[in-house]
Design an enzyme around this catalytic site. Structure first.
Site, PDB file in Angstrom:
ATOM      1  N   ARG A  58       0.616  -1.307  -0.069  1.00 52.65           N
ATOM      2  CA  ARG A  58       0.146   0.169   0.254  1.00 52.65           C
ATOM      3  C   ARG A  58       0.722   1.263   0.120  1.00 52.65           C
ATOM      4  O   ARG A  58       0.631   2.169  -0.813  1.00 52.65           O
ATOM      5  CB  ARG A  58      -0.885   0.100   1.286  1.00 52.65           C
ATOM      6  CG  ARG A  58      -2.145  -1.044   1.140  1.00 52.65           C
ATOM      7  CD  ARG A  58      -2.390  -1.495   2.390  1.00 52.65           C
ATOM      8  NE  ARG A  58      -1.529  -2.511   2.641  1.00 52.65           N
ATOM      9  CZ  ARG A  58      -1.486  -3.740   2.578  1.00 52.65           C
ATOM     10  NH1 ARG A  58      -2.570  -4.199   2.140  1.00 52.65           N
ATOM     11  NH2 ARG A  58      -0.600  -4.575   2.856  1.00 52.65           N
ATOM     12  N   THR A  59       1.842   1.284   0.943  1.00 57.53           N
ATOM     13  CA  THR A  59       2.592   2.474   1.100  1.00 57.53           C
ATOM     14  C   THR A  59       3.298   2.889  -0.193  1.00 57.53           C
ATOM     15  O   THR A  59       3.296   4.192  -0.659  1.00 57.53           O
ATOM     16  CB  THR A  59       3.383   2.544   2.521  1.00 57.53           C
ATOM     17  OG1 THR A  59       2.662   2.069   3.415  1.00 57.53           O
ATOM     18  CG2 THR A  59       4.049   3.695   2.837  1.00 57.53           C
ATOM     19  N   LYS A  86      25.313  -5.592  -1.035  1.00 56.97           N
ATOM     20  CA  LYS A  86      26.761  -5.939  -1.194  1.00 56.97           C
ATOM     21  C   LYS A  86      27.577  -5.189  -0.109  1.00 56.97           C
ATOM     22  O   LYS A  86      28.546  -4.947   0.019  1.00 56.97           O
ATOM     23  CB  LYS A  86      27.236  -5.144  -2.513  1.00 56.97           C
ATOM     24  CG  LYS A  86      26.646  -5.623  -3.784  1.00 56.97           C
ATOM     25  CD  LYS A  86      27.082  -4.794  -4.882  1.00 56.97           C
ATOM     26  CE  LYS A  86      26.146  -5.214  -6.272  1.00 56.97           C
ATOM     27  NZ  LYS A  86      26.452  -4.148  -7.092  1.00 56.97           N
ATOM     28  N   ARG A 108      11.098   3.732   3.442  1.00 60.36           N
ATOM     29  CA  ARG A 108      10.704   2.922   4.602  1.00 60.36           C
ATOM     30  C   ARG A 108      11.993   1.939   5.112  1.00 60.36           C
ATOM     31  O   ARG A 108      12.824   1.454   4.128  1.00 60.36           O
ATOM     32  CB  ARG A 108       9.562   1.820   4.077  1.00 60.36           C
ATOM     33  CG  ARG A 108       9.457   0.675   5.141  1.00 60.36           C
ATOM     34  CD  ARG A 108       8.174  -0.101   4.721  1.00 60.36           C
ATOM     35  NE  ARG A 108       7.117   0.672   4.817  1.00 60.36           N
ATOM     36  CZ  ARG A 108       5.914   0.165   4.856  1.00 60.36           C
ATOM     37  NH1 ARG A 108       5.701  -1.169   4.678  1.00 60.36           N
ATOM     38  NH2 ARG A 108       4.774   0.924   5.161  1.00 60.36           N
ATOM     39  N   HIS A 136       4.942   5.873  11.541  1.00 62.16           N
ATOM     40  CA  HIS A 136       4.425   5.476  10.319  1.00 62.16           C
ATOM     41  C   HIS A 136       3.328   6.687  10.028  1.00 62.16           C
ATOM     42  O   HIS A 136       2.102   6.576   9.819  1.00 62.16           O
ATOM     43  CB  HIS A 136       3.668   4.177  10.037  1.00 62.16           C
ATOM     44  CG  HIS A 136       3.360   3.590   8.681  1.00 62.16           C
ATOM     45  ND1 HIS A 136       3.401   4.564   7.540  1.00 62.16           N
ATOM     46  CD2 HIS A 136       3.000   2.673   8.382  1.00 62.16           C
ATOM     47  CE1 HIS A 136       2.965   3.845   6.413  1.00 62.16           C
ATOM     48  NE2 HIS A 136       2.974   2.805   6.796  1.00 62.16           N
TER      49      HIS A 136
END
Ligand code: CP
Length: 310
Positions: A58-59, A86, A108, A136
């Site tokens: 969703r986000t 890496k 995020r 959030h």
């Protein structure tokens, strides 16, 4: 009123006026999402990087759609396809992204505080799309937009937030924002999933789900975040569903016109029964729809762009 924030790191440092301005802006953008041609030139020439180091449906999608509907150039990177695998550090990754002159980085990350760390080290705007167990903010803001649509006000509303509060950045961001807007926030969940100290932010911690839901205007169910628990904090999912899952019988304790919310992803049959998730009181997909408008508003406000219609 002008928006003073270069970054959106959480709701804790947003004032009531900031939140109201974001929601008013989102309401004005919502209409664009209902047009045949869903695009305005507001952020033309701006570059937005969506850097998602944790899974998201969703986000991530709604930040990308939000940027595109405002005509920004949006580019996505994920943890698994970036040079993080890496061994590159978050700071080096961000500095390299910044060398390409983006205007906004939406991030995020699994570590609480990662967006704040970057905000101190790069020149562009940082928007927190969820950091660890911390905040959030865009989720809380889209939740508020949905509540306003269905309830018409904030002051005096009683909100029950049920589930894994300890690991929920959604619960934290909603608590900070909802108490500023005059709402009563009640938490309930297994004792192992209720952190100490939320009362000082205005939360009422209830002994059980029934107490939290009784007379509530809004019931928000949360997923158990097994990926963030070092040890399993509950005996079995079946037992969890029995004591903390929302079914039609428990929902009857809330006000007759109460709405049921869930930030997603849902675990049907665990924290919410299918009868409730698909029932007449659910506003779960309204939350998702409002996510695009709220994220358009956030991108617009942090960019300091002028509103232009074509
Ligand atoms: N609510 C929410 O953050 O959903 P995603 O993890 O799918 O982005």
């Amino acid at each position: 009123m002008s928006f003073r924030h270069k970054h959106i790191l959480g709701t804790e440092n947003l004032s009531r006026e900031d939140i109201e301005l974001i929601l008013e802006t989102a309401e004005s953008f919502k209409e664009i999402n209902q047009r045949d041609i869903k695009k305005v030139p507001t952020l033309r020439g701006k570059t937005i990087i969506n850097a998602f180091f944790e899974a998201s449906t969703r986000t991530r999608l709604s930040f990308e759609i939000a940027g595109k509907r405002l005509s920004a150039d949006t580019v996505n990177i994920s943890g698994s396809t970036s040079s993080v695998v890496k061994g590159e550090t978050l700071e080096d990754t961000a500095k390299n992204i910044e060398a390409m002159a983006p205007d906004i980085i939406v991030i995020r990350h699994g570590h609480s505080g990662a967006p704040h760390y970057l905000a101190e080290r790069v020149d562009c705007s940082i928007v927190n799309a969820g950091d660890g167990t911390h905040e959030h903010p865009s989720q809380a803001l889209l939740d508020l937009m949905t509540i306003k649509e269905f309830k018409g006000k904030f002051d005096g509303l009683k909100v029950a937030i049920i589930g894994d509060i300890a690991h929920s950045r959604v619960a934290r961001s909603n608590l900070y924002a909802m108490t500023k807007l005059g709402m009563e926030v009640r938490f309930a969940g297994p004792g192992t999933m209720i952190p100490v100290g939320f009362e000082k932010h205005g939360a009422i911690v209830c002994d059980n789900i029934e107490e939290a839901i009784s007379g509530a205007d809004v019931v928000m169910m949360l997923r158990i975040q097994l990926e963030r628990q070092a040890n399993t904090l509950l005996p079995t999912l079946r037992e969890y569903a029995r004591f903390y899952g929302l079914n039609p019988e428990k929902l009857k304790l809330a006000k007759e016109d109460a709405i049921v919310m869930h930030p997603g992803p849902m675990n049907r049959g665990v924290e919410i029964s299918t009868a409730v998730a698909d029932g007449p009181q659910n506003v779960i997909l309204d939350q998702v729809a409002n996510g695009v408008a709220v994220r358009m508003a956030l991108l617009y406000l942090v960019s300091g762009a002028e509103m232009v219609e074509e």
